[in-house]
Design an enzyme around this catalytic site. Structure first.
Site, PDB file in Angstrom:
ATOM      1  N   ASP A  46       0.828  -1.201   0.000  1.00 16.04           N
ATOM      2  CA  ASP A  46       0.000   0.000   0.000  1.00 16.04           C
ATOM      3  C   ASP A  46       0.864   1.254   0.000  1.00 16.04           C
ATOM      4  O   ASP A  46       0.370   2.360  -0.172  1.00 16.04           O
ATOM      5  CB  ASP A  46      -0.984   0.005   1.166  1.00 16.04           C
ATOM      6  CG  ASP A  46      -0.315  -0.088   2.528  1.00 16.04           C
ATOM      7  OD1 ASP A  46       0.934  -0.119   2.592  1.00 16.04           O
ATOM      8  OD2 ASP A  46      -1.044  -0.150   3.541  1.00 16.04           O
ATOM      9  N   SER A  47       2.177   1.072   0.154  1.00 12.21           N
ATOM     10  CA  SER A  47       3.106   2.189  -0.011  1.00 12.21           C
ATOM     11  C   SER A  47       3.078   2.728  -1.436  1.00 12.21           C
ATOM     12  O   SER A  47       3.589   3.825  -1.704  1.00 12.21           O
ATOM     13  CB  SER A  47       4.535   1.755   0.350  1.00 12.21           C
ATOM     14  OG  SER A  47       4.889   0.558  -0.318  1.00 12.21           O
ATOM     15  N   ASP A  85      -1.120  -6.030  -0.116  1.00 14.03           N
ATOM     16  CA  ASP A  85      -1.578  -5.351   1.096  1.00 14.03           C
ATOM     17  C   ASP A  85      -3.081  -5.095   1.035  1.00 14.03           C
ATOM     18  O   ASP A  85      -3.599  -4.649  -0.004  1.00 14.03           O
ATOM     19  CB  ASP A  85      -0.880  -4.003   1.258  1.00 14.03           C
ATOM     20  CG  ASP A  85       0.378  -4.086   2.092  1.00 14.03           C
ATOM     21  OD1 ASP A  85       0.505  -5.007   2.906  1.00 14.03           O
ATOM     22  OD2 ASP A  85       1.253  -3.207   1.929  1.00 14.03           O
ATOM     23  N   LYS A 115      -1.875  -9.332   2.858  1.00 14.33           N
ATOM     24  CA  LYS A 115      -1.174  -8.912   4.068  1.00 14.33           C
ATOM     25  C   LYS A 115      -2.031  -7.938   4.848  1.00 14.33           C
ATOM     26  O   LYS A 115      -2.641  -7.027   4.266  1.00 14.33           O
ATOM     27  CB  LYS A 115       0.171  -8.269   3.722  1.00 14.33           C
ATOM     28  CG  LYS A 115       0.990  -7.875   4.969  1.00 14.33           C
ATOM     29  CD  LYS A 115       2.430  -7.589   4.626  1.00 14.33           C
ATOM     30  CE  LYS A 115       2.638  -6.253   3.967  1.00 14.33           C
ATOM     31  NZ  LYS A 115       2.293  -5.114   4.863  1.00 14.33           N
ATOM     32  N   GLU A 117      -2.068  -5.536   8.511  1.00 17.51           N
ATOM     33  CA  GLU A 117      -1.226  -4.957   9.560  1.00 17.51           C
ATOM     34  C   GLU A 117      -1.872  -5.063  10.929  1.00 17.51           C
ATOM     35  O   GLU A 117      -3.087  -4.964  11.075  1.00 17.51           O
ATOM     36  CB  GLU A 117      -0.956  -3.479   9.258  1.00 17.51           C
ATOM     37  CG  GLU A 117      -0.096  -3.241   8.030  1.00 17.51           C
ATOM     38  CD  GLU A 117       0.263  -1.775   7.852  1.00 17.51           C
ATOM     39  OE1 GLU A 117      -0.077  -0.954   8.739  1.00 17.51           O
ATOM     40  OE2 GLU A 117       0.876  -1.437   6.832  1.00 17.51           O
ATOM     41  N   GLU A 185       8.550  -5.091  10.923  1.00 17.58           N
ATOM     42  CA  GLU A 185       9.146  -3.845  10.437  1.00 17.58           C
ATOM     43  C   GLU A 185       9.650  -2.984  11.580  1.00 17.58           C
ATOM     44  O   GLU A 185       8.931  -2.740  12.558  1.00 17.58           O
ATOM     45  CB  GLU A 185       8.125  -3.054   9.612  1.00 17.58           C
ATOM     46  CG  GLU A 185       8.679  -1.752   9.055  1.00 17.58           C
ATOM     47  CD  GLU A 185       7.753  -1.059   8.079  1.00 17.58           C
ATOM     48  OE1 GLU A 185       8.104   0.052   7.627  1.00 17.58           O
ATOM     49  OE2 GLU A 185       6.687  -1.614   7.755  1.00 17.58           O
TER      50      GLU A 185
END
Length: 283
Positions: A46-47, A85, A115, A117, A185
């Site tokens: 998503d970056s 993501d 993925k 978070e 991370e």
């Protein structure tokens, strides 16, 4: 063509202590090059909200935008394991919403895994629901950019007693909830090393020491990202400088009249030229 990387293969790599290579990419061309280079996993992060779409934070990217990026990456990959993501806002309301979103990425974009978070109670519920739906889940703990404001900003985690306890608790909890892989991370390596022996699933680190594998954003490792990068980033190429130089040389050539030259065009037979001339003269 290399054999397709599967979840079983990733588990085997962990067992054999064979380092897993993961790259974050957002488009067909970059994903194809990474796949040809033999990376084991490609993450559609998503970056991409910031790197590709120019937003200020990862929270701004939508499901529809992520589907476009993910589908492009999938078309560029033939062997690597593709993870996507789940963007902010696409899982927060309920387990049902999370499953529906995950299904879309598998069916519409061809993701091998999704993925998610965080490792709090609601996140654990989402992991269980998605895994129960038969979709491979990659968990993500430590620094979680989607909710970085609640963590005090984009800063390393696990550096205080409370933060280290939270990290350890979440790393173990996501595994128990059904995650098949884990991304850690921005957590000090000595803290990660204490937890790793208790984690049976493959662990991918980014600024988290020597885990089972590593992940970096393609634009960062290739030197395309401008400005200051995170401390865990290493530049392995200067592609950004080469791109800038190429654009500058092209602009100079156009402005000087050096481009295009005769060899950059097509030749027409005399009768074609004459036909065009007759149309013009008839006006």
């Amino acid at each position: 063509m290399s054999a397709r990387v599967t979840l079983r293969r990733l588990d085997e790599m962990k067992a054999a202590r064979e380092p897993i290579v993961m790259v974050t990419a957002y488009d067909f061309a970059t994903a194809r090059l990474a796949d040809r280079a033999g990376v084991d996993m490609v993450l559609v992060g998503d970056s991409g909200a910031q790197v590709v779409l120019g937003h200020d934070s990862t929270a701004e990217v939508t499901v529809e935008e992520m589907l476009v990026l993910a589908a492009a990456v999938r078309r560029g990959v033939s062997a690597a394991f593709v993870v996507v993501d789940l963007p902010f806002g696409s899982t927060e309301l309920s387990d049902a919403q999370a499953v529906e979103t995950a299904v879309r990425f598998v069916k519409e974009a061809g993701a091998d895994a999704v993925k998610i978070e965080g490792g709090g109670a609601a996140r654990l519920s989402r992991i269980r629901a998605i895994a129960d739906a038969g979709i491979v889940v990659v968990a993500h703990v430590g620094l979680t950019p989607q909710t970085a404001v609640a963590l005090g900003g984009l800063r390393a985690q696990g550096r205080s007693e409370a933060s280290a306890e939270r990290f350890a608790r979440e790393a173990l909890a996501v595994q128990d909830a059904g995650a098949s892989l884990l991304v850690i991370e921005a957590v000090p390596a000595d803290v990660v090393d204490v937890v790793l022996p208790a984690v049976a699933i493959p662990v991918i680190g980014i600024g988290a020491g020597a885990a089972d594998g590593q992940v970096l954003v393609a634009h960062d490792l290739l030197g395309i990202t401008e400005g200051k990068t995170a401390v865990f980033v290493e530049r392995f190429a200067a592609v950004g400088d080469a791109i800038h130089a190429g654009f500058a040389a092209y602009a100079d050539a156009v402005r000087s009249g050096a481009f295009p030259a005769a060899e950059h065009g097509y030749r027409a037979p005399a009768e074609a030229v004459a036909a065009a001339a007759r149309v013009v003269s008839a006006r």
